[in-house]
Design an enzyme around this catalytic site. Structure first.
Site, PDB file in Angstrom:
ATOM      1  N   ASN A   8      12.318  19.345 -31.785  1.00 46.53           N
ATOM      2  CA  ASN A   8      11.907  19.476 -33.183  1.00 46.53           C
ATOM      3  C   ASN A   8      10.841  20.574 -33.221  1.00 46.53           C
ATOM      4  O   ASN A   8       9.690  20.337 -32.857  1.00 46.53           O
ATOM      5  CB  ASN A   8      11.339  18.140 -33.687  1.00 46.53           C
ATOM      6  CG  ASN A   8      10.827  18.250 -35.116  1.00 46.53           C
ATOM      7  OD1 ASN A   8      11.016  19.271 -35.774  1.00 46.53           O
ATOM      8  ND2 ASN A   8      10.178  17.207 -35.591  1.00 46.53           N
ATOM      9  N   TRP A   9      11.254  21.747 -33.649  1.00 48.16           N
ATOM     10  CA  TRP A   9      10.311  22.887 -33.659  1.00 48.16           C
ATOM     11  C   TRP A   9       9.319  22.812 -34.807  1.00 48.16           C
ATOM     12  O   TRP A   9       8.381  23.594 -34.857  1.00 48.16           O
ATOM     13  CB  TRP A   9      11.093  24.204 -33.750  1.00 48.16           C
ATOM     14  CG  TRP A   9      11.764  24.606 -32.479  1.00 48.16           C
ATOM     15  CD1 TRP A   9      11.814  23.917 -31.305  1.00 48.16           C
ATOM     16  CD2 TRP A   9      12.485  25.834 -32.254  1.00 48.16           C
ATOM     17  NE1 TRP A   9      12.520  24.638 -30.359  1.00 48.16           N
ATOM     18  CE2 TRP A   9      12.942  25.808 -30.927  1.00 48.16           C
ATOM     19  CE3 TRP A   9      12.791  26.938 -33.055  1.00 48.16           C
ATOM     20  CZ2 TRP A   9      13.686  26.854 -30.365  1.00 48.16           C
ATOM     21  CZ3 TRP A   9      13.535  27.971 -32.508  1.00 48.16           C
ATOM     22  CH2 TRP A   9      13.969  27.931 -31.169  1.00 48.16           C
ATOM     23  N   LYS A  10       9.581  21.926 -35.755  1.00 54.75           N
ATOM     24  CA  LYS A  10       8.708  21.835 -36.937  1.00 54.75           C
ATOM     25  C   LYS A  10       8.618  23.215 -37.598  1.00 54.75           C
ATOM     26  O   LYS A  10       9.615  23.915 -37.640  1.00 54.75           O
ATOM     27  CB  LYS A  10       7.360  21.239 -36.533  1.00 54.75           C
ATOM     28  CG  LYS A  10       7.560  19.948 -35.715  1.00 54.75           C
ATOM     29  CD  LYS A  10       6.344  19.157 -35.442  1.00 54.75           C
ATOM     30  CE  LYS A  10       6.716  17.891 -34.681  1.00 54.75           C
ATOM     31  NZ  LYS A  10       5.618  16.991 -34.453  1.00 54.75           N
ATOM     32  N   HIS A  93      11.029  11.690 -40.567  1.00 49.53           N
ATOM     33  CA  HIS A  93       9.977  12.009 -39.598  1.00 49.53           C
ATOM     34  C   HIS A  93       8.607  11.619 -40.167  1.00 49.53           C
ATOM     35  O   HIS A  93       8.375  11.719 -41.365  1.00 49.53           O
ATOM     36  CB  HIS A  93      10.009  13.517 -39.283  1.00 49.53           C
ATOM     37  CG  HIS A  93       9.141  13.860 -38.120  1.00 49.53           C
ATOM     38  ND1 HIS A  93       7.798  14.095 -38.254  1.00 49.53           N
ATOM     39  CD2 HIS A  93       9.422  13.984 -36.801  1.00 49.53           C
ATOM     40  CE1 HIS A  93       7.293  14.353 -37.057  1.00 49.53           C
ATOM     41  NE2 HIS A  93       8.256  14.286 -36.160  1.00 49.53           N
ATOM     42  N   GLU A 164       9.420   6.674 -32.621  1.00 47.67           N
ATOM     43  CA  GLU A 164       8.395   7.720 -32.563  1.00 47.67           C
ATOM     44  C   GLU A 164       7.135   7.221 -33.286  1.00 47.67           C
ATOM     45  O   GLU A 164       6.964   7.429 -34.490  1.00 47.67           O
ATOM     46  CB  GLU A 164       8.908   9.019 -33.187  1.00 47.67           C
ATOM     47  CG  GLU A 164       7.917  10.151 -32.988  1.00 47.67           C
ATOM     48  CD  GLU A 164       8.505  11.521 -33.256  1.00 47.67           C
ATOM     49  OE1 GLU A 164       8.924  12.177 -32.300  1.00 47.67           O
ATOM     50  OE2 GLU A 164       8.537  11.927 -34.429  1.00 47.67           O
ATOM     51  N   GLY A 226       8.399  17.570 -29.646  1.00 46.99           N
ATOM     52  CA  GLY A 226       7.795  18.539 -30.554  1.00 46.99           C
ATOM     53  C   GLY A 226       7.215  19.708 -29.783  1.00 46.99           C
ATOM     54  O   GLY A 226       7.935  20.614 -29.339  1.00 46.99           O
TER      55      GLY A 226
HETATM   56  P1  13P Z   1       5.056  16.069 -30.020  1.00 47.87           P
HETATM   57  O1  13P Z   1       6.077  16.091 -28.916  1.00 47.87           O
HETATM   58  O2  13P Z   1       4.331  17.369 -30.203  1.00 47.87           O
HETATM   59  O3  13P Z   1       4.144  14.897 -29.898  1.00 47.87           O
HETATM   60  O4  13P Z   1       5.849  15.857 -31.369  1.00 47.87           O
HETATM   61  C1  13P Z   1       6.680  14.756 -31.460  1.00 47.87           C
HETATM   62  C2  13P Z   1       7.466  14.865 -32.692  1.00 47.87           C
HETATM   63  O5  13P Z   1       6.911  14.739 -33.778  1.00 47.87           O
HETATM   64  C3  13P Z   1       8.889  15.157 -32.572  1.00 47.87           C
HETATM   65  O6  13P Z   1       9.553  14.899 -33.743  1.00 47.87           O
END
Ligand code: 13P
Length: 250
Positions: A8-10, A93, A164, A226
Site C-alpha cells: 500500500n503505497w498510500k 483502511h 491491521e 505500507g
Molecule cells: P506501515 O507498514 O507503514 O505500518 O503501514 C501499514 C499500512 O497502513 C498498510 O495498509
C-alpha cells in the site's frame, strides 16, 4: 493457497518515474516467487502507467466508489480501475476511517460494489479512533459484521481480510507493532468469522526485520505493507520470507 503480499503505497511517491522504478524492481524479481503473489496498490493516477507491466505483479486500487459513474466529485469508479488491469482494491483502511470519515456502512457499500465488479476486495479490520489494544476482538467482530452485512456467506471466500490494528501502523502517533502472537490470534479469529477458505493477512509495520515473526504462523496468509513497500529491497525480503515459509511447510 498462495501467500499474498500487498504494497500500500498510500500517497507516495510523488513522482511517476520513481514509482515506475520501484514497481519494475519488484516486477523483475517476481519470477523467483512460486508460492507468493505480490500486489502493488499505487496512487490511482499511476494505474494506467503500470497496467502495461503488470503480468507478474498484480495491481490494486487504494479506495473505490460504490457508484459506477455520475456526479460524485473526486471519486473513482470500479469500472475505471478495472479498465487498467486492476484486480484488487483496499477497502476500509484506517486512514480512510480516521482522516476521511469513512464508516462501516460506507465500507459495506464499497465491498458490495467491488464484488459486483469482480474486483478482489482487501478489507481492513482493526482501524477506529481510540481502538483499545486489549479489546481488538470486539472491534474486529463489530467491523466484520457491519461491513459484510450485504454479502452472502458463499461469497466470503472472495474477500481478502486484513487484521491491521490502527495502533500498529508505522506512521501513526505512538505506533507500536503488534507481536506475532497477537497478530496470529486475531488473524485466526478472522478466519473463524469468515469461514473455510478465507484469506487473512496481517498489516502494521511489517518490514524485512520483523517479517519472520508473522510469516512463521501458517494461518497468516501474507501481509499488507505500507512504508517498507516503497523500498524494493525491503519489500522483496518480505515476499521472500513468506515464500520461504510456505515452501518449508510444503
Ligand atoms: P506501515 O507498514 O507503514 O505500518 O503501514 C501499514 C499500512 O497502513 C498498510 O495498509
Amino acid at each position: 493457497m498462495k501467500k499474498l503480499v500487498v504494497a500500500n503505497w498510500k500517497m507516495n511517491p510523488v513522482s511517476l518515474d520513481l514509482g515506475r522504478k520501484i514497481f519494475m524492481s519488484i516486477e523483475h524479481r517476481m519470477h523467483l516467487a512460486k508460492n507468493t503473489e505480490a500486489v502493488i496498490c499505487p496512487p490511482s493516477l499511476f494505474l494506467p502507467a503500470f497496467s502495461h507491466y503488470s503480468a507478474k505483479v498484480k495491481l490494486g486500487a487504494q479506495n473505490l466508489s460504490w457508484e459506477e459513474q455520475g456526479a460524485f466529485t473526486g471519486e473513482i469508479s470500479p469500472l475505471m480501475v478495472k479498465a487498467f488491469k486492476t484486480d484488487y482494491a483496499i477497502l476500509g483502511h484506517s486512514e480512510r476511517r480516521l482522516f476521511f470519515g469513512e464508516t462501516d456502512s460506507m465500507v459495506a457499500f464499497k465491498l458490495y460494489a467491488a464484488l459486483k465488479h469482480k474486483l478482489i476486495p482487501i478489507v481492513c479490520l482493526g482501524g477506529e479512533k481510540n481502538a483499545k489494544k486489549d479489546d481488538m476482538k470486539k472491534l474486529v467482530a463489530k467491523q466484520f459484521k457491519a461491513v459484510t452485512r450485504q454479502i452472502e456467506k458463499k461469497d466470503l471466500h472472495r474477500i481478502v481480510f486484513v487484521y491491521e490494528p490502527v495502533w500498529a501502523i508505522s506512521t501513526m502517533k505512538n505506533s507500536e507493532p503488534a507481536t506475532g502472537e497477537h497478530a496470529n490470534e486475531l488473524v485466526e479469529y478472522i478466519h473463524e468469522l469468515a469461514g473455510v477458505n478465507s484469506h487473512v493477512l496481517y498489516g502494521g509495520t511489517v518490514n524485512k526485520n520483523n517479517v519472520q515473526q508473522f510469516a512463521k504462523y501458517p494461518m497468516i496468509d501474507g501481509a499488507l505493507v505500507g512504508a517498507a513497500s516503497l523500498d524494493p529491497d525491503n519489500f522483496w525480503q518480505i515476499i521472500k520470507e513468506f515464500e520461504r515459509e510456505s515452501i518449508h511447510r510444503g
